[in-house]
Design a protein around this motif. Structure first.
Motif, PDB file in Angstrom:
ATOM      1  N   GLY A  13     -12.772   2.801  -1.395  1.00  0.00           N
ATOM      2  CA  GLY A  13     -11.459   3.424  -1.456  1.00  0.00           C
ATOM      3  C   GLY A  13     -11.358   4.453  -0.348  1.00  0.00           C
ATOM      4  N   ILE A  14     -10.282   5.184  -0.332  1.00  0.00           N
ATOM      5  CA  ILE A  14     -10.076   6.239   0.659  1.00  0.00           C
ATOM      6  C   ILE A  14      -9.637   7.493  -0.086  1.00  0.00           C
ATOM      7  CG2 ILE A  14      -8.732   6.997   2.658  1.00  0.00           C
ATOM      8  CD1 ILE A  14      -8.357   4.073   3.414  1.00  0.00           C
ATOM      9  N   ALA A  15     -10.314   8.604   0.156  1.00  0.00           N
ATOM     10  CA  ALA A  15      -9.895   9.861  -0.456  1.00  0.00           C
ATOM     11  C   ALA A  15      -8.456  10.159  -0.036  1.00  0.00           C
ATOM     12  CB  ALA A  15     -10.823  10.994  -0.021  1.00  0.00           C
ATOM     13  N   GLY A  16      -7.608  10.373  -1.039  1.00  0.00           N
ATOM     14  CA  GLY A  16      -6.185  10.517  -0.774  1.00  0.00           C
ATOM     15  C   GLY A  16      -5.412   9.252  -1.051  1.00  0.00           C
ATOM     16  N   GLY A  17      -6.154   8.120  -1.226  1.00  0.00           N
ATOM     17  CA  GLY A  17      -5.513   6.863  -1.573  1.00  0.00           C
ATOM     18  C   GLY A  17      -5.542   5.855  -0.441  1.00  0.00           C
ATOM     19  N   VAL A  18      -5.713   4.589  -0.790  1.00  0.00           N
ATOM     20  CA  VAL A  18      -5.650   3.514   0.195  1.00  0.00           C
ATOM     21  C   VAL A  18      -4.276   3.468   0.852  1.00  0.00           C
ATOM     22  CG1 VAL A  18      -5.652   0.987   0.400  1.00  0.00           C
ATOM     23  CG2 VAL A  18      -7.504   2.123  -0.809  1.00  0.00           C
ATOM     24  N   GLY A  19      -3.270   3.989   0.153  1.00  0.00           N
ATOM     25  CA  GLY A  19      -1.941   4.056   0.731  1.00  0.00           C
ATOM     26  C   GLY A  19      -1.843   4.919   1.974  1.00  0.00           C
ATOM     27  N   THR A  50       4.453  10.585 -16.142  1.00  0.00           N
ATOM     28  CA  THR A  50       4.315   9.136 -15.977  1.00  0.00           C
ATOM     29  C   THR A  50       5.109   8.694 -14.756  1.00  0.00           C
ATOM     30  OG1 THR A  50       6.235   8.624 -17.378  1.00  0.00           O
ATOM     31  CG2 THR A  50       4.086   8.773 -18.466  1.00  0.00           C
ATOM     32  N   ARG A  51       4.675   7.579 -14.162  1.00  0.00           N
ATOM     33  CA  ARG A  51       5.408   6.952 -13.062  1.00  0.00           C
ATOM     34  C   ARG A  51       5.322   5.446 -13.221  1.00  0.00           C
ATOM     35  NH1 ARG A  51       5.244   9.357  -7.052  1.00  0.00           N
ATOM     36  NH2 ARG A  51       6.821   7.715  -6.975  1.00  0.00           N
ATOM     37  N   VAL A  52       6.408   4.766 -13.012  1.00  0.00           N
ATOM     38  CA  VAL A  52       6.442   3.309 -13.037  1.00  0.00           C
ATOM     39  C   VAL A  52       6.806   2.812 -11.647  1.00  0.00           C
ATOM     40  CG1 VAL A  52       7.542   1.261 -14.011  1.00  0.00           C
ATOM     41  CG2 VAL A  52       7.050   3.237 -15.477  1.00  0.00           C
ATOM     42  N   THR A  53       5.958   1.973 -11.086  1.00  0.00           N
ATOM     43  CA  THR A  53       6.186   1.399  -9.761  1.00  0.00           C
ATOM     44  C   THR A  53       6.305  -0.104  -9.928  1.00  0.00           C
ATOM     45  OG1 THR A  53       4.723   3.125  -8.869  1.00  0.00           O
ATOM     46  CG2 THR A  53       5.374   1.343  -7.384  1.00  0.00           C
ATOM     47  N   ARG A  54       7.441  -0.645  -9.552  1.00  0.00           N
ATOM     48  CA  ARG A  54       7.692  -2.082  -9.725  1.00  0.00           C
ATOM     49  C   ARG A  54       7.493  -2.805  -8.391  1.00  0.00           C
ATOM     50  NH1 ARG A  54      10.708  -2.912 -14.609  1.00  0.00           N
ATOM     51  NH2 ARG A  54      11.198  -0.889 -15.589  1.00  0.00           N
ATOM     52  N   TRP A  55       6.728  -3.869  -8.452  1.00  0.00           N
ATOM     53  CA  TRP A  55       6.482  -4.685  -7.275  1.00  0.00           C
ATOM     54  C   TRP A  55       7.115  -6.057  -7.506  1.00  0.00           C
ATOM     55  CZ3 TRP A  55       5.203  -2.066  -3.261  1.00  0.00           C
ATOM     56  CH2 TRP A  55       4.415  -0.915  -3.389  1.00  0.00           C
ATOM     57  N   GLY A  66       0.066   1.521  -5.382  1.00  0.00           N
ATOM     58  CA  GLY A  66      -0.103   0.101  -5.077  1.00  0.00           C
ATOM     59  C   GLY A  66      -1.578  -0.228  -5.115  1.00  0.00           C
ATOM     60  N   ALA A  67      -2.038  -1.060  -4.203  1.00  0.00           N
ATOM     61  CA  ALA A  67      -3.462  -1.397  -4.142  1.00  0.00           C
ATOM     62  C   ALA A  67      -4.292  -0.134  -3.981  1.00  0.00           C
ATOM     63  CB  ALA A  67      -3.716  -2.351  -2.983  1.00  0.00           C
ATOM     64  N   GLU A  68      -5.476  -0.121  -4.612  1.00  0.00           N
ATOM     65  CA  GLU A  68      -6.268   1.111  -4.624  1.00  0.00           C
ATOM     66  C   GLU A  68      -7.655   0.954  -4.019  1.00  0.00           C
ATOM     67  OE1 GLU A  68      -7.304   2.474  -8.504  1.00  0.00           O
ATOM     68  OE2 GLU A  68      -8.158   0.551  -9.102  1.00  0.00           O
ATOM     69  N   SER A  69      -8.062  -0.258  -3.669  1.00  0.00           N
ATOM     70  CA  SER A  69      -9.404  -0.425  -3.103  1.00  0.00           C
ATOM     71  C   SER A  69      -9.426  -1.584  -2.131  1.00  0.00           C
ATOM     72  CB  SER A  69     -10.440  -0.638  -4.207  1.00  0.00           C
ATOM     73  OG  SER A  69     -10.220  -1.859  -4.890  1.00  0.00           O
ATOM     74  N   MET A  70     -10.487  -1.621  -1.316  1.00  0.00           N
ATOM     75  CA  MET A  70     -10.658  -2.649  -0.298  1.00  0.00           C
ATOM     76  C   MET A  70     -12.028  -3.280  -0.469  1.00  0.00           C
ATOM     77  SD  MET A  70      -9.359  -0.419   2.993  1.00  0.00           S
ATOM     78  CE  MET A  70     -10.730   0.746   2.837  1.00  0.00           C
ATOM     79  N   LEU A  71     -12.098  -4.594  -0.349  1.00  0.00           N
ATOM     80  CA  LEU A  71     -13.376  -5.273  -0.352  1.00  0.00           C
ATOM     81  C   LEU A  71     -14.148  -4.841   0.886  1.00  0.00           C
ATOM     82  CD1 LEU A  71     -15.111  -7.467  -1.786  1.00  0.00           C
ATOM     83  CD2 LEU A  71     -14.069  -9.122  -0.222  1.00  0.00           C
ATOM     84  N   ALA A  72     -15.328  -4.257   0.666  1.00  0.00           N
ATOM     85  CA  ALA A  72     -16.095  -3.709   1.788  1.00  0.00           C
ATOM     86  C   ALA A  72     -17.073  -4.711   2.384  1.00  0.00           C
ATOM     87  CB  ALA A  72     -16.853  -2.460   1.334  1.00  0.00           C
ATOM     88  N   ARG A  73     -17.314  -5.826   1.680  1.00  0.00           N
ATOM     89  CA  ARG A  73     -18.244  -6.821   2.210  1.00  0.00           C
ATOM     90  C   ARG A  73     -17.618  -7.680   3.295  1.00  0.00           C
ATOM     91  NH1 ARG A  73     -21.583  -8.500  -3.320  1.00  0.00           N
ATOM     92  NH2 ARG A  73     -22.675  -6.503  -3.471  1.00  0.00           N
ATOM     93  N   ARG A  74     -16.311  -7.553   3.470  1.00  0.00           N
ATOM     94  CA  ARG A  74     -15.655  -8.044   4.670  1.00  0.00           C
ATOM     95  C   ARG A  74     -15.402  -6.832   5.558  1.00  0.00           C
ATOM     96  NH1 ARG A  74     -11.140 -12.642   4.422  1.00  0.00           N
ATOM     97  NH2 ARG A  74     -11.291 -12.058   6.616  1.00  0.00           N
ATOM     98  N   PRO A  75     -15.594  -6.942   6.863  1.00  0.00           N
ATOM     99  CA  PRO A  75     -15.576  -5.737   7.711  1.00  0.00           C
ATOM    100  C   PRO A  75     -14.206  -5.271   8.162  1.00  0.00           C
ATOM    101  CG  PRO A  75     -16.137  -7.654   9.033  1.00  0.00           C
ATOM    102  CD  PRO A  75     -16.041  -8.141   7.590  1.00  0.00           C
ATOM    103  N   GLU A  76     -13.162  -6.103   8.040  1.00  0.00           N
ATOM    104  CA  GLU A  76     -11.934  -5.821   8.776  1.00  0.00           C
ATOM    105  C   GLU A  76     -11.219  -4.551   8.309  1.00  0.00           C
ATOM    106  OE1 GLU A  76     -12.620 -10.302   8.691  1.00  0.00           O
ATOM    107  OE2 GLU A  76     -12.545  -8.686   7.186  1.00  0.00           O
ATOM    108  N   LEU A 117       0.873  -1.177   0.000  1.00  0.00           N
ATOM    109  CA  LEU A 117       0.000   0.000   0.000  1.00  0.00           C
ATOM    110  C   LEU A 117       0.905   1.221   0.000  1.00  0.00           C
ATOM    111  CD1 LEU A 117      -2.733  -1.028   2.600  1.00  0.00           C
ATOM    112  CD2 LEU A 117      -2.457  -1.731   0.216  1.00  0.00           C
ATOM    113  N   LEU A 118       0.826   2.002  -1.067  1.00  0.00           N
ATOM    114  CA  LEU A 118       1.763   3.119  -1.235  1.00  0.00           C
ATOM    115  C   LEU A 118       1.042   4.314  -1.841  1.00  0.00           C
ATOM    116  CD1 LEU A 118       4.617   4.339  -1.257  1.00  0.00           C
ATOM    117  CD2 LEU A 118       4.982   3.218  -3.471  1.00  0.00           C
ATOM    118  N   ALA A 119       0.946   5.376  -1.080  1.00  0.00           N
ATOM    119  CA  ALA A 119       0.384   6.627  -1.582  1.00  0.00           C
ATOM    120  C   ALA A 119       1.489   7.437  -2.248  1.00  0.00           C
ATOM    121  CB  ALA A 119      -0.241   7.429  -0.439  1.00  0.00           C
TER     122      ALA A 119
END
Length: 490
Positions: free
Chosen positions: A237-243, A423-428, A76-86, A63-65
């Motif tokens: 998601g989160i305003a400002g990014g999940v990061g 442009t930006r390239v982020t390698r994982w 990095g990841a941009e969203s969260m499954l909301a049907r699970r509460p954690e 998770l990287l903003a």
């Protein structure tokens, strides 16, 4: 010897059955931070002293903003499954509740057979209950092959089976190649013909074991869902990014007295049954220039690092972890002037590997997330992903080449010809653990070996799911294991 030999707390150690007072969490990704937060916020008496050790120079893991052309974005990841509460629950606990946002649009496409086609409805991870749902994506022959499902003898599933192999046996390879592959690939960056159905799509695994027909199994799942429709959005998601989530969790951990050290790789983890300078301390944790003694340890790092740390005291667990494979990928983020770059409607598109393109998916981030559009009305932000398990050859290219390949595919898919302004390239590298057939059994063996060592637990993306809620849930379970809520302090 090391420059310092310090305790993780000034309190006395704990005996058998007592709640640990000094806990070290190895790994500062979302799982490690969630474990630390759980340990410090449970209403079970005095909180332990918690130290989080992170090898890199930042917390957050995958998770990287970041930003591009002044626009805040996720790299990095941009969203969260909301049907699970954690994950959503954790975001609220650390003060981000007002910033939670569902996607502005959930309408995605498939780029296949030379065109962007609407993502079919009425399927479970690409497996349809009604063959007509895949009309336009599958050929006439592929649609006819689906109809053979009810005439075929039952397919042996056993304790586990690859999603792709099972679905291909029942419905034909086209269903897998055109829909299951891109959908599963979007989650695991993996190969559907290797991915465990029990691990990746457990509800389909259970239903398939109860029905000889896969179409009937999917319809049962759909019927249950229709009878109990979930409230609220599927994703958040989160305003400002999940990061921003791990940063907020880290702040909450520090506010509760927790210690977080970055640039602190753990070079050794050993049990201290004899000779510990701390009465009752069970574990010795070595980082450059510092040695900590702890009553309990949570290991929240990827499999290769966990294998190295556990090799001395849990060699069987380490051997299992060393066999876990990972996929590498790159995210290419491009910013365009909105006036120069009209985009199709919807949130983006997935790409079946069988079509032979470089990009595996693209997100129209400014359309998907209202906060990006509102903060940057003159920009379109687009993301593409390149690389998956078994198809990582393009990751050897330099950043400019990856941008060029992404622009080529975006032009072919959407007609976008404008040049990006940034442009930006982020390698994982080794970013996503793979869940092959037998993965749940491997995880069970790892946990059984680890459970034999008091005061030790593991958590993270390689155990119960790669999504953020699954990582948080595994962290909570690990925290509860090393510091049971009902145990008194020593």
């Amino acid at each position: 010897m090391h420059a310092a030999d310090t305790r993780a707390d000034t309190g006395t150690g704990t005996g058998t059955g007592a709640r640990p007072e000094r806990i070290v969490v190895i790994g500062g990704g979302i799982a490690g931070l969630a474990a630390a937060h759980r340990l410090l916020t449970r209403d079970t008496g005095p909180a332990p002293h918690v130290t989080v050790l992170e090898a890199s120079d930042r917390v957050g893991g995958k998770l990287l903003a970041g930003e591009i052309e002044g626009a805040r974005v996720d790299l990095g990841a941009e969203s969260m499954l909301a049907r699970r509460p954690e994950a959503v629950g954790l975001a609220r606990e650390v003060g981000l509740g007002d910033l939670l946002q569902p996607p502005a649009t959930a309408t995605a496409s498939l780029w296949t057979r030379g065109a962007l086609r609407p993502m079919p409805k009425g399927h479970v991870m690409g497996v349809p209950g009604d063959p007509s749902a895949l009309s336009g994506v599958l050929s006439a022959e592929g649609l006819r092959r689906i109809e053979e499902d009810r005439e075929l003898p039952p397919t042996e599933i056993g304790e586990d089976v690859a999603v792709g192999r099972y679905v291909a046996d029942r419905l034909g390879r086209e269903v897998v190649d055109r829909l299951v592959e891109p959908l599963l690939g979007g989650v695991y960056a993996g190969d559907a013909y290797r991915i465990s159905m029990r691990a990746a799509v457990p509800q389909l695994f259970d239903a398939a074991r109860a029905h000889p027909s896969l179409l009937d199994a999917v319809r049962e799942i759909q019927g249950r869902a229709a009878a109990h429709p979930p409230a609220g959005p599927v994703f958040q998601g989160i305003a400002g990014g999940v990061g921003t989530l791990p940063l907020a969790v880290a702040d909450a951990v520090r506010a509760r007295g927790g210690e977080i050290l970055t640039g602190a790789p753990v070079t050794e983890l050993r049990r201290t049954t004899d000779g510990s300078p701390e009465p009752g301390a069970r574990w010795r944790v070595v980082t450059p220039g510092r040695v900590l003694h702890a009553d309990a340890v949570v290991v929240a790092v990827p499999a290769p690092a966990a294998a190295r740390l556990l090799a001395a005291d849990a060699p069987a667990a380490a051997a299992e972890l060393a066999a876990v494979e990972y996929a590498s990928m790159a995210l290419i983020t491009l910013a365009y002037r909105r006036r120069d770059a009209p985009l199709p409607e919807g949130s983006g598109f997935l790409v079946p590997p069988v079509d032979g393109h470089t990009v595996k998916a693209s997100t129209f981030a400014s359309r998907k997330w209202v906060w990006i559009a509102e903060e940057n009305p003159d920009l379109h932000v687009v993301r593409t992903s390149v690389g998956r398990y078994g198809d990582e050859r393009d990751l050897g290219r330099d950043d400019a080449e990856l941008v060029g390949l992404s622009r080529h595919d975006l032009r072919a898919a959407t007609g976008l010809t404008a040049a990006p302004v940034a442009t930006r390239v982020t390698r994982w590298h080794d970013g996503l653990p793979q869940y092959p057939v037998g993965h749940p059994a491997r995880v069970a063996r790892v946990r059984a070996h680890v459970a034999a060592l008091p005061g030790l637990a593991v958590c993270g993306a390689l155990y119960d799911g790669v999504g953020i809620p699954a990582c948080v849930a595994s962290a909570y379970a690990a925290a509860d294991l090393v510091a049971p809520a009902g145990a008194p302090a020593g």
